[in-house]
Design a protein around this motif. Sequence first.
Motif, short mmCIF file in Angstrom:
data_model
loop_
_atom_site.label_atom_id
_atom_site.label_comp_id
_atom_site.label_asym_id
_atom_site.label_seq_id
_atom_site.Cartn_x
_atom_site.Cartn_y
_atom_site.Cartn_z
N PRO A 131 -70.95 26.13 75.66
CA PRO A 131 -70.26 26.66 74.49
C PRO A 131 -70.60 25.94 73.18
N VAL A 132 -70.85 24.64 73.23
CA VAL A 132 -71.20 23.91 72.01
C VAL A 132 -72.54 24.39 71.47
N ASN A 133 -73.48 24.62 72.39
CA ASN A 133 -74.79 25.14 71.99
C ASN A 133 -74.63 26.52 71.35
N ALA A 134 -73.81 27.36 71.97
CA ALA A 134 -73.58 28.72 71.47
C ALA A 134 -72.97 28.67 70.07
N LEU A 135 -72.00 27.82 69.85
CA LEU A 135 -71.35 27.71 68.54
C LEU A 135 -72.33 27.25 67.48
N ARG A 136 -73.13 26.25 67.79
CA ARG A 136 -74.11 25.75 66.81
C ARG A 136 -75.07 26.85 66.39
N MET A 137 -75.55 27.64 67.37
CA MET A 137 -76.51 28.68 67.03
C MET A 137 -75.84 29.84 66.30
N TYR A 138 -74.60 30.12 66.64
CA TYR A 138 -73.85 31.17 65.93
C TYR A 138 -73.74 30.82 64.45
N LEU A 139 -73.39 29.58 64.14
CA LEU A 139 -73.27 29.14 62.75
C LEU A 139 -74.63 29.14 62.06
N ASN A 142 -77.27 31.03 62.82
CA ASN A 142 -77.70 32.41 62.59
C ASN A 142 -76.96 33.04 61.43
N GLY A 143 -75.70 32.68 61.25
CA GLY A 143 -74.96 33.17 60.09
C GLY A 143 -75.60 32.72 58.79
N ALA A 144 -76.05 31.48 58.75
CA ALA A 144 -76.72 30.97 57.56
C ALA A 144 -78.07 31.66 57.37
N LEU A 145 -78.79 31.90 58.47
CA LEU A 145 -80.10 32.53 58.37
C LEU A 145 -80.01 33.99 57.90
N LYS A 146 -78.93 34.68 58.25
CA LYS A 146 -78.76 36.07 57.81
C LYS A 146 -78.49 36.15 56.31
N SER A 147 -78.03 35.06 55.74
CA SER A 147 -77.69 35.05 54.32
C SER A 147 -78.96 34.91 53.48
N SER A 148 -78.79 34.99 52.20
CA SER A 148 -79.93 34.78 51.30
C SER A 148 -79.93 33.35 50.73
N LEU A 149 -79.18 32.45 51.37
CA LEU A 149 -79.18 31.05 50.96
C LEU A 149 -80.58 30.47 51.12
N LYS A 150 -80.91 29.49 50.28
CA LYS A 150 -82.22 28.86 50.34
C LYS A 150 -82.05 27.40 50.74
N TRP A 151 -83.02 26.89 51.53
CA TRP A 151 -83.09 25.47 51.84
C TRP A 151 -84.51 25.14 52.23
N LYS A 152 -84.82 23.86 52.25
CA LYS A 152 -86.18 23.43 52.55
C LYS A 152 -86.49 23.63 54.03
N ALA A 153 -87.73 24.02 54.29
CA ALA A 153 -88.21 24.16 55.66
C ALA A 153 -88.40 22.77 56.27
N PRO A 154 -88.29 22.66 57.59
CA PRO A 154 -88.58 21.38 58.24
C PRO A 154 -89.99 20.91 57.87
N SER A 155 -90.18 19.61 57.77
CA SER A 155 -91.44 19.06 57.27
C SER A 155 -92.67 19.53 58.04
N TYR A 156 -92.54 19.72 59.35
CA TYR A 156 -93.71 20.08 60.15
C TYR A 156 -94.18 21.52 59.91
N ILE A 157 -93.40 22.33 59.20
CA ILE A 157 -93.83 23.70 58.88
C ILE A 157 -93.55 24.03 57.41
N SER A 158 -93.46 22.99 56.57
CA SER A 158 -93.08 23.22 55.18
C SER A 158 -94.27 23.47 54.26
N ASN A 159 -95.46 23.31 54.76
CA ASN A 159 -96.64 23.55 53.94
C ASN A 159 -97.52 24.59 54.64
N PRO A 160 -97.10 25.86 54.56
CA PRO A 160 -97.83 26.89 55.31
C PRO A 160 -99.26 27.08 54.83
#
Length: 174
Positions: free
Chosen positions: A73-81, A83-101
């Motif tokens: 359930p903890v894993n499910a809750l973390r991903m639910y939250l 995914n809610g952020a990902l569905k939004s149009s909020l912006k944030w930095k990509a993780p460093s290993y994929i931040s320079n496409p």
Amino acid sequence: MKKEILEKLKRLKADTQEIYDSLEGIPVEKLGDPSYGWSIIQVLSHLNSAETASLKYMQKKVQAGDKMENYGPVNALRMYLCNGALKSSLKWKAPSYISNPATFEYEEMKSLWAATRNDIEKFVMDYPEQWLNKLVYKHPLGGRQNLDRAVDSFVYDQIHHIHQINRIRKQLGV
């Protein structure tokens, strides 16, 4: 459950085709224009890189077999939250290993991404049913997840970046 995961992948491919359809008729120079941060091609490259890195992680993780921890359930809750952020149009930095496409030609990018998706589909098809509740995937925000949540994260990450593509298109006037 594996059938449901494969259906999600099928839908993800269809959604990707919708992205390509929406870009049809836009000059290639505009698709590669980084004037407003990442170019549209770089956004697609980022999505491919994220999926490729996720697949490599899962391919390595699955070697632990039955020793992988169980999804709960903890894993499910973390991903639910997450995914809610990902569905939004909020912006944030990509993780460093994929931040320079990387920058590719548009058709090359499409081919690379299609190959990645085929590799993911093969991984899912070969994935043992008895491990579907195991933590095989690690999302930078959502933490460790099972295979079903991994595919969900691809879906929601793509949705998130559609907002970015639309922003870039508006800035480019296309």
